[in-house]
Every structure is written in structure tokens, then in C-alpha cells.
Design a protein around this motif. Structure first.
Motif, PDB file in Angstrom:
ATOM      1  N   SER A 421      50.402  43.979  44.050  1.00 41.86           N
ATOM      2  CA  SER A 421      51.196  42.751  44.052  1.00 41.86           C
ATOM      3  C   SER A 421      51.075  42.030  45.390  1.00 41.86           C
ATOM      4  CB  SER A 421      52.662  43.058  43.734  1.00 41.86           C
ATOM      5  OG  SER A 421      53.240  43.874  44.743  1.00 41.86           O
ATOM      6  N   ASP A 424      47.884  40.136  45.180  1.00 40.91           N
ATOM      7  CA  ASP A 424      48.048  39.013  44.252  1.00 40.91           C
ATOM      8  C   ASP A 424      48.712  37.824  44.941  1.00 40.91           C
ATOM      9  OD1 ASP A 424      46.846  40.109  42.050  1.00 40.91           O
ATOM     10  OD2 ASP A 424      48.685  40.946  41.212  1.00 40.91           O
ATOM     11  N   LYS A 503      44.726  31.044  42.030  1.00 42.43           N
ATOM     12  CA  LYS A 503      45.781  32.053  42.084  1.00 42.43           C
ATOM     13  C   LYS A 503      47.108  31.461  42.549  1.00 42.43           C
ATOM     14  CE  LYS A 503      45.111  35.956  44.091  1.00 42.43           C
ATOM     15  NZ  LYS A 503      44.743  36.968  45.118  1.00 42.43           N
TER      16      LYS A 503
END
Length: 590
Positions: A421, A424, A503
Motif C-alpha cells: 500500500s 501504491d 495511479k
């Protein structure tokens, strides 16, 4: 621990879920071999019927008529051959399916395990080393499971099955026939012990050869530009020669096993043939029993000539198995904090608190560095080569942990966050752009594979890539080629920026993203920076100072320490490293 446990035992532990399939395949191999040796028994019984007729072995079972005895033997022969054929099919399918399933799982598990390993481990080995393990070593194990495992089981079955019949008929001849077996078994272990290190060496040479091939094919443009084809051919030839030499040494050991086994087999066969014949002439052994023993001796001993090639295959497979399972046994040194980052509420505040870091056995690259980066600001790191700029990127992405100190995001140490995470939340645009073979759209959407075309186009427009993409033959469906070789360097870089922007990361890192692009691409990236930086923390590792003049804060590094810090105008006004770099790049024009 893994070094003390045999590769076979480690493989059986790994394949624990496949045990039912292993048992079934093994059962089929054993039954197939029992059916295989049964015709020789029937031949001996048939000779007994022809010679003794109403006094034969079958007659003692209640079938007195010799014709009926022959008819029964015919029926039994048909059933045995049918059973052998049926279980031949069963064991071939069972072993081959097991080999396919196991090699597939090993390859995928090893690849997935490698993806999760620390950068420090991956950087210790070259790509060819891992390619050799995932491809050649896995295939070597598959070849053994396809045929070698069955061969070993069937030899064992033959020894036990034939040995039982021998001892029932005549224990004396049984002892003579089995006299070579200890020699063969001892020889097998003796040769195995000497072959193992040689086959380990073979696998290592395969790895080096694969590395050379992978490296040279990736760098073929450089080889051609330096007219180094002949030199690289010579280097590859040397690697290949080393592999051949290692193989030759292993083959010399395994091949010597065959003549030894053949002579041992001849000894056992001659003893049965001569002693059994003498006993038959003396009336101490029935003619049918003598024929049966001669046939079975050949059936028992002759397959052992294949033991050498089977052991050869086994040693290659175990050397490969050891390398595969060694990869799977590697433990990551970076622990996973486990706390999920709340992606939508991440602010992007970064704190580097008294961080020091050194790569293995080297001097510190980062030395007691402290810095606070406010969320939504743009911070640029500059400095000479080796100053520690790119290392900061690796620490932020948690490819490495600091030797001391802490890196924090929104006040929480990176070691406390879930690694996936965390990454990310951070977008990376590297100087070394890597594009995958596929379409433009697939490469931009690599981090968000389910993104709509509209979202992909929006990211491309932000990265100043939309215009050139539309000029490609198939637009967003154009194939970029391996590593993006069909595109220019500037085009690849802009796709890389679009990929990171899709993203929508709270933190975006540009690691010397403009150092290897032309002026037009640099200008395009500069135009897009205004939009890119909105709503996110932007960290720029800069070589070209012209790209960072608008940064909120510029940090100058020297030998892992902060030596200057401020805005562009402030640093140009100082007589320091930044001013010197600026003068070199612009000729002193502020």
C-alpha cells in the motif's frame, strides 16, 4: 538447514499437496512392472507344460489336460499384456501430469518469491542467473519426473518381484543371481557421490551462460556500435566451452558406470545359466523352472544397464532442485509493517530523521541526513554523482531500510506501513525507463490495468504524450516493442510519466527523468509539471537544473549530507555547489 537436507527430501516436502498423485503414479509404475515380468513366468510355465504335460505345475492345480493348460496360458497372456498396456498408459499420464503441474507451480512460486525479495538480494545476482533457474532448472526437474522417477521405481519393483520368484523356486540360484546386486547398488552410490558436485558445477555454468546470452542480447545495439561482435562472440564461446567442459566431466563419471554394471550383470547371468543348467541336467531342477530362471535373470539384470542414465538424470534434476528450492528459501530482511495506508487521506508529508545508509560493505551513502518535506510541495535533490540522490528514492520506496534513523510518511515510519500500500501511494518515474512488450495503452495502464481509455488519455495529456501517441500507426493500440524499442527515448520517458500519473499518487518521484531526453521533451515535461504537481508532493532528483528552478525547495547533497538548501534564486545568490553547477550548465546566466 537446507544445506543438510537432501534435495529430494526438500522436494517431497514442497510437493506435499501432490502426494496422492505421487502415490497413484508410483502404484501404476509398480503394477506395470509386475505385469511386465509376468510373461517370463508364463514362458517357464509353458515349457513346464510341454515337457511334463499331465505332471506339470498347472496339472497340480487341477487342470490336467495339456491343451487346456496351454489355452489357459494364452488367456492369461492376453490379460497380462492388456494389463501392462493399461498401466503403461496410466503411469505415463500420471507422471507427466505430475511433472507438468509441479514444474508450473515451482516456476510460478519461485518467480513470485523473487518479486517479493529485497533489492539487495536481487542486485547480488544478474538476470541470467534467475532466468536459468526459472527455465532450465525447472525443465531439468520436469525431465526427471517424466521418465526417471518411473525408471527407478520399476528397477526396484523388478528386484523385489523377481527376487521373490527366485527364492521360491530355488534359493541357491537366487543367491547366485543376486550376487551382482550389491556391487551395482554400491557402484550407484559411489558414482552418485562423485557425480553430484560435478552436476552442481554444470548448473552454475548454465547460469553463467544464460547470463551472458541475456546480457548480450539486451545490449546488442551497444555491441554493434563498438564493433565488438567478434570479442563478444569469443567471450560467449568461452562461457559455452566452460559449460561443455563441466558437462564432459560429469558425463565421464556417469558413463563409467555402464561398463561396470554390464560386467556385474554378465556375472549374475552366467552363474544362473551355468549352475542352473547343471542342476537341470542332474535332475535337481525342472526344465521349465530352469527356463523361467534364465528368462527372469535377464529381465532382472538387464534393465539395470539403464540405471546409469537414470542416475545421471536424477543427479541433474537434484542439482536443479537444490537451486530452485534455495531461491524459495530466501527470506526477506525487510519486515512488513502490516498497517494499510488510507490512500485517499494520505497527505504526503515526508520526514527524513537522522538517516544514515550504506550498501553492503561500502562507505555510507547517506550520512545523518534530516529533512522535512511539507505535503503538496515540490522538493528537488541535486548534487554530483554518488552524492546519494537516487538512494533517497530507494529509501522512500522502501527498497532498503536505513542503517539508522527513520523515514516517515505523514508522521508514521515506513517500516510500520504495509509495503504494497505504501508503494501504491508513491509514483516513480525513473531515468531508466522500462516499457513492456505490448500496446501504448497497456503500458500506461500498467499500474491500473482496469483504467478506462478516457483515464489513460487524460494521463497521457498531462504527460504531453497524447499528441505523439495519436500519430502512431494504431494510436493507443500501437505496439511499443520489447523495452519500448519502437519509440524514441523522449517518447518512452513521457509514457513513463503518464503511467505514474494514472495511479494518481499522493507522492510522485521523478528520478532524473529529464537527464537523457532532448530539449523538446524537456520542454514538454516542464509544461506538464505545473499540472502534475497540483495536489501532490513532488520529489525531483535532478541532473538538469533548468527543470527545477520552480521547485519550492532545492536540497544540495554532497557525500550523503545536506550542504545547501533553499529556492533557486537563493542558491544562485550563494557562492556554493549549486551556483557552480548552475554556471557549468548555463555559462553563468542566472
Amino acid at each position: 538447514m537446507s544445506g543438510k537436507v537432501s534435495p529430494l527430501r526438500r522436494l517431497l516436502r514442497y510437493a506435499d499437496a501432490d502426494r496422492p498423485q505421487v502415490y497413484w503414479a508410483s502404484f501404476c509404475s509398480v503394477v506395470n512392472k509386475l505385469f511386465d515380468i509376468a510373461p517370463e513366468i508364463l514362458i517357464g510355465v509353458a515349457i513346464d507344460v510341454v515337457v511334463r504335460q499331465e505332471e506339470s505345475f498347472l496339472a497340480s492345480l487341477g487342470i490336467v489336460d495339456p491343451v487346456h493348460q496351454i489355452m489357459l496360458l494364452g488367456v492369461l497372456t492376453f490379460l497380462i499384456w492388456a494389463g501392462e498396456s493399461l498401466f503403461e498408459y496410466f503411469h505415463l499420464v500420471a507422471w507427466r501430469n505430475l511433472a507438468q503441474r509441479l514444474q508450473h507451480r515451482l516456476r510460478i512460486d519461485a518467480y513470485d518469491h523473487l518479486q517479493k525479495q529485497d533489492h539487495s538480494y536481487l542486485e547480488q545476482h544478474n538476470t541470467g542467473h534467475f532466468v536459468a533457474i526459472l527455465n532450465d532448472d525447472v525443465n531439468q526437474l520436469e525431465r526427471f519426473l517424466d521418465g526417471g522417477a518411473n525408471a527407478m521405481l520399476q528397477v526396484l519393483t523388478a528386484v523385489i518381484g523377481v527376487g521373490t520368484v527366485f527364492f521360491i523356486i530355488n534359493p541357491t540360484i537366487a543367491m547366485l543371481a543376486f550376487l551382482p546386486i550389491p556391487v551395482i547398488i554400491y557402484g550407484a552410490f559411489w558414482f552418485q557421490k562423485r557425480a553430484e558436485p560435478r552436476y552442481n558445477k554444470v548448473r552454475e555454468k548454465v547460469s553463467l551462460l544464460s547470463s551472458r546470452l541475456s546480457n548480450n542480447l539486451s545490449g546488442v545495439t551497444t555491441i554493434k556500435s563498438f564493433t565488438a561482435e567478434a570479442r563478444e562472440k569469443s567471450r560467449l564461446e568461452q562461457e559455452s566451452t566452460d559449460y561443455v567442459t563441466a558437462n564432459r566431466e560429469a558425463i565421464a563419471v556417469s558413463s563409467a558406470f555402464i561398463p561396470v554394471i554390464r560386467m556385474a550383470i554378465l556375472t549374475g547371468f552366467l552363474l544362473t545359466f551355468c549352475v542352473g543348467g547343471y542342476m537341470s541336467l542332474q535332475g535337481d531342477l525342472e526344465v521349465g523352472a530352469y527356463g523361467l530362471l534364465v528368462f527372469l535373470t535377464q529381465r532382472l539384470l538387464w534393465p539395470l544397464t539403464q540405471l546409469a542414465s537414470t542416475i545421471d538424470l536424477y543427479e541433474r534434476a537434484m542439482a536443479s532442485t537444490r537451486r530452485i528450492l534455495d531461491v524459495l528459501s530466501v527470506k526477506s530482511q525487510l519486515s512488513n509493517g502490516g498497517h494499510k495506508l488510507p490512500a485517499k487521506s494520505v497527505k504526503g508529508a515526508i520526514s527524513i530523521d537522522s538517516v544514515s545508509f550504506a550498501y553492503q560493505s561500502s562507505r555510507p551513502v547517506i550520512n545523518q541526513l534530516s529533512l522535512d518535506i511539507q505535503p503538496g510541495t515540490t522538493v528537488a535533490f541535486v548534487g554530483a554523482t554518488g552524492a546519494g540522490k537516487s538512494t533517497i528514492t530507494k529509501l522512500l520506496l522502501r527498497f532498503y531500510d536505513p542503517s539508522s534513523g527513520a523515514v516517515k510518511l505523514d508522521g508514521v515510519s515506513l517500516t510500520d506501513w504495509d509495503t504494497q500500500s505504501l508503494r501504491d501511494t508513491i509514483g516513480l518515474v525513473s531515468q531508466d525507463v522500462f516499457l513492456f512488450h505490448g500496446t501504448v495503452r497497456e503500458n500506461i495502464a500498467f499500474g491500473e490495468p482496469n483504467a478506462s481509455l478516457e483515464a489513460v488519455e487524460k494521463a497521457a495529456k498531462l504527460a504531453e504524450a497524447h499528441e505523439f501517441i495519436n500519430e502512431l500507426p494504431n494510436g493507443y493500440d500501437s505496439i511499443v516493442g520489447e523495452r519500448g524499442q519502437k519509440l524514441s527515448g523522449g517518447q518512452r520517458q513521457r509514457l513513463s510519466i503518464a503511467r505514474a500519473l494514472l495511479k494518481d499518487p499522493r507522492v510522485l518521484i521523478l528520478d532524473e527523468a529529464t537527464s537523457a531526453v532532448d530539449n523538446e521533451t524537456e520542454a514538454a515535461i516542464q509544461r506538464s509539471l505545473t499540472q502534475i504537481r497540483e495536489g501532490r508532493t513532488l520529489i525531483m532528483i535532478a541532473h538538469r537544473l533548468s527543470t527545477i528552478v520552480d521547485a519550492d525547495q532545492i536540497v544540495v547533497l554532497d557525500k550523503g549530507r545536506i550542504v545547501q538548501q533553499g529556492t533557486h534564486s537563493e542558491l544562485v545568490a550563494e557562492n556554493g555547489i549549486y551556483r557552480q553547477l548552475w554556471d557549468v550548465q548555463t555559462g553563468g546566466v542566472a
